[in-house]
Scaffold this motif. Structure first.
Motif, PDB file in Angstrom:
ATOM      1  N   GLY A 106       3.875   2.738   5.352  1.00 46.21           N
ATOM      2  CA  GLY A 106       2.875   3.288   4.428  1.00 46.21           C
ATOM      3  C   GLY A 106       3.468   3.797   3.132  1.00 46.21           C
ATOM      4  O   GLY A 106       2.771   4.388   2.307  1.00 46.21           O
ATOM      5  N   ASN A 107       4.782   3.597   2.964  1.00 41.69           N
ATOM      6  CA  ASN A 107       5.503   3.934   1.735  1.00 41.69           C
ATOM      7  C   ASN A 107       5.380   5.410   1.336  1.00 41.69           C
ATOM      8  O   ASN A 107       5.411   6.276   2.200  1.00 41.69           O
ATOM      9  CB  ASN A 107       5.076   2.980   0.617  1.00 41.69           C
TER      10      ASN A 107
ATOM     11  N   GLN B 219       3.204  17.253   7.434  1.00 42.72           N
ATOM     12  CA  GLN B 219       3.119  17.572   8.863  1.00 42.72           C
ATOM     13  C   GLN B 219       4.307  18.429   9.293  1.00 42.72           C
ATOM     14  O   GLN B 219       4.151  19.432  10.000  1.00 42.72           O
ATOM     15  CB  GLN B 219       3.099  16.276   9.682  1.00 42.72           C
TER      16      GLN B 219
ATOM     17  N   TYR C  32       9.047   3.292   6.694  1.00 40.49           N
ATOM     18  CA  TYR C  32       7.870   3.662   5.893  1.00 40.49           C
ATOM     19  C   TYR C  32       6.926   2.497   5.588  1.00 40.49           C
ATOM     20  O   TYR C  32       6.800   2.067   4.444  1.00 40.49           O
ATOM     21  CB  TYR C  32       8.298   4.334   4.578  1.00 40.49           C
TER      22      TYR C  32
ATOM     23  N   TYR D  50      14.132   5.732   8.346  1.00 36.09           N
ATOM     24  CA  TYR D  50      12.791   5.256   8.693  1.00 36.09           C
ATOM     25  C   TYR D  50      12.355   4.194   7.674  1.00 36.09           C
ATOM     26  O   TYR D  50      12.781   4.216   6.510  1.00 36.09           O
ATOM     27  CB  TYR D  50      11.821   6.439   8.705  1.00 36.09           C
TER      28      TYR D  50
ATOM     29  N   THR E 247       0.834  -1.194   0.000  1.00 39.52           N
ATOM     30  CA  THR E 247       0.000   0.000   0.000  1.00 39.52           C
ATOM     31  C   THR E 247       0.873   1.250   0.000  1.00 39.52           C
ATOM     32  O   THR E 247       1.855   1.334   0.746  1.00 39.52           O
ATOM     33  CB  THR E 247      -0.909   0.006   1.246  1.00 39.52           C
ATOM     34  N   GLY E 248       0.524   2.202  -0.877  1.00 44.53           N
ATOM     35  CA  GLY E 248       1.236   3.472  -0.901  1.00 44.53           C
ATOM     36  C   GLY E 248       2.461   3.515  -1.789  1.00 44.53           C
ATOM     37  O   GLY E 248       3.226   4.477  -1.744  1.00 44.53           O
TER      38      GLY E 248
ATOM     39  N   ARG F  21       2.986   7.266   0.298  1.00 37.42           N
ATOM     40  CA  ARG F  21       1.836   7.970   0.873  1.00 37.42           C
ATOM     41  C   ARG F  21       2.145   8.429   2.296  1.00 37.42           C
ATOM     42  O   ARG F  21       1.801   9.541   2.692  1.00 37.42           O
ATOM     43  CB  ARG F  21       0.605   7.046   0.862  1.00 37.42           C
ATOM     44  N   GLU F  22       2.836   7.571   3.063  1.00 40.70           N
ATOM     45  CA  GLU F  22       3.196   7.943   4.431  1.00 40.70           C
ATOM     46  C   GLU F  22       4.256   9.040   4.426  1.00 40.70           C
ATOM     47  O   GLU F  22       4.193   9.978   5.239  1.00 40.70           O
ATOM     48  CB  GLU F  22       3.713   6.724   5.198  1.00 40.70           C
TER      49      GLU F  22
ATOM     50  N   LYS G 136       4.635  11.343   2.252  1.00 38.57           N
ATOM     51  CA  LYS G 136       3.933  12.595   1.919  1.00 38.57           C
ATOM     52  C   LYS G 136       3.267  13.182   3.166  1.00 38.57           C
ATOM     53  O   LYS G 136       3.336  14.385   3.419  1.00 38.57           O
ATOM     54  CB  LYS G 136       2.897  12.339   0.826  1.00 38.57           C
ATOM     55  N   ASN G 137       2.626  12.338   3.958  1.00 39.53           N
ATOM     56  CA  ASN G 137       1.991  12.804   5.189  1.00 39.53           C
ATOM     57  C   ASN G 137       3.019  13.380   6.159  1.00 39.53           C
ATOM     58  O   ASN G 137       2.803  14.424   6.797  1.00 39.53           O
ATOM     59  CB  ASN G 137       1.239  11.656   5.868  1.00 39.53           C
ATOM     60  N   ILE G 138       4.161  12.697   6.283  1.00 38.44           N
ATOM     61  CA  ILE G 138       5.217  13.143   7.194  1.00 38.44           C
ATOM     62  C   ILE G 138       5.760  14.503   6.761  1.00 38.44           C
ATOM     63  O   ILE G 138       5.939  15.412   7.581  1.00 38.44           O
ATOM     64  CB  ILE G 138       6.350  12.089   7.239  1.00 38.44           C
TER      65      ILE G 138
END
Length: 428
Positions: A339-340, A350, A337, A335, A159-160, A342-343, A345-347
């Protein structure tokens, strides 16, 4: 060697092409190749690595895989994905190199044919796949080869990892690019809705069908039909999907008229479909229909050298320009990841919001990202011990079945069962 004959051969190729001798000197060049590069090319003098890379020596002496060297080593054709310096800046190119022999079997030189990959970039570029790692380049090569045909492609990855972006690349690089690209979200689609969404329905076919509705197969006519998370298609619907793929025909719900389908099939999944086939949860005949050309999308942990580039791309998309401090990039590179992309991008988003300055420091990152760095300073344990400890922790927390845990961990149920059995662990 008759150069005029070689030149005629090169001129007959519609893609950028050159003929190179044993010393990397370009002996013949066609116009599309000349149009690709900013440097003037002088047959008999210009060297390929100077024109394409601006290098003073061959690619294999500059840290890259050289297709000519591969041809020399194997005696066969070779292909690589390189970043070339072209008229439009740095650009990804898929290079096919073939050894050319005379009638006696003696090697004359090498034919190089270029494919420019418009769907990828090594710098911030909206709508394109970004990266430069070996795993990323290997994926680009497969995407480019698959895009040129109508073969069914199965995108496999966690996923991601960017499966929808890859599916778009397959479509836009194909002969169907001017036709529709239609996405079918298989997750959560009930049996009762799947058939009507896919094939459409006639007025009065069921309660609430007050008019004719075109299905997604019809909407994709001539284009590409992308089944996202194909592993979630209900077993009862897999039979009808298989019939569609085998016969290229279908009937709207409530209709007796058979319609002809014309689409290119691309599917994606984060699940281990072969494992589902073994358990009887996915039809074997359907699997071989959709997996004509499997493409593995590498997880971000296998693309660590791409992380800084991806972060720059993501920050470039945001309104106020901020940059990462080199220590922040170091933290992000360690790290894992789950969530790959997509994760990631969120990090990044933020951290962008939390940063009080134009520079993003490690203290601006979410805590979960910096935790692994602190763990790295502890005493080193073996990989086997680390895996055992991790499995013990996730089994204690997991509330689902062993199958759902295997999917979450990205391994087959058989592999997970064997590992748990060796450790004396059981899923509740």
């Amino acid at each position: 060697m008759n150069i005029s004959i070689v030149q005629a051969m090169i001129d007959a190729i519609d893609k950028p092409a050159i003929f190179i001798n044993h010393q990397y000197v370009i002996e013949a060049v066609n116009q599309p190749y000349r149009n690709t590069y900013p440097l003037d090319i002088f047959p008999g003098k210009s060297q390929c690595f100077k024109v394409s890379h601006g290098n003073t020596k061959p690619c294999d002496q500059c840290g890259e895989s050289c297709p000519i060297q591969q041809c020399k080593d194997t005696g066969r054709a070779a292909s690589v994905v390189h970043i070339h310096t072209t008229n439009s800046g740095q650009s990804y190119c898929d290079i096919l190199m073939r050894p050319v022999h005379d009638a006696n079997g003696d090697l004359l030189g090498y034919l190089e044919i270029l494919d420019k990959l418009a769907f990828a970039s090594n710098y911030p570029n909206k709508g394109k796949m970004i990266g430069e790692s070996a795993a990323f380049k290997a994926m680009l090569n497969k995407i480019n080869r698959a895009a040129k045909s109508d073969i069914a492609v199965l995108l496999q990855g966690e996923t991601g990892t960017g499966k929808e972006l890859v599916s778009h690349a397959l479509h836009t690089s194909s002969h169907r690019a001017e036709k529709p690209f239609v996405v079918i979200e298989c997750t959560g689609l009930a049996d009762s809705l799947f058939e009507s969404e896919l094939f459409g329905y006639e007025k009065g076919a069921f309660t609430g069908a007050q008019s004719n509705k075109k299905g997604l197969v019809d909407a994709a006519q001539g284009g590409t039909l992308f089944f996202d998370e194909i592993g979630d298609v209900p077993l009862t619907m897999q039979v009808k999907l298989l019939r569609l793929l085998e016969t290229q025909t279908y009937r709207p719900v409530g209709s007796v008229q058979v319609k002809k389908a014309d689409f290119r099939l691309v599917c994606a999944t984060h699940k281990d479909l072969k494992s589902l086939v073994e358990k009887g949860e996915f039809r074997q005949d359907l699997y071989y229909r959709i997996a004509g050309f499997p493409i593995h999308l590498p997880p971000l942990r296998e693309r660590q050298s791409d992380i800084a580039m991806l972060c720059s791309h993501m920050l470039h998309e945001l309104p106020s320009k901020k940059r990462l401090h080199k220590s922040t990039i170091e933290v992000l590179s360690h790290y894992t990841y789950p969530g790959n992309i997509r994760e990631l991008k969120n990090i990044v988003e933020q951290a962008y919001l939390l940063a009080d300055e134009n520079v993003i420091y490690p203290t601006d990152l979410p805590e979960l990202v910096s935790e692994p760095i602190a763990q790295n300073n502890a005493s080193i344990v073996t990989l086997e011990a680390a895996e055992a400890k991790y499995l013990e922790e996730v089994v204690a927390k997991h509330e689902g079945s062993i199958d759902s845990l295997a999917v979450a961990l990205g391994v087959s149920q058989r592999t997970l069962y064997r590992k748990l059995q060796a450790l004396g662990l059981k899923v509740k």
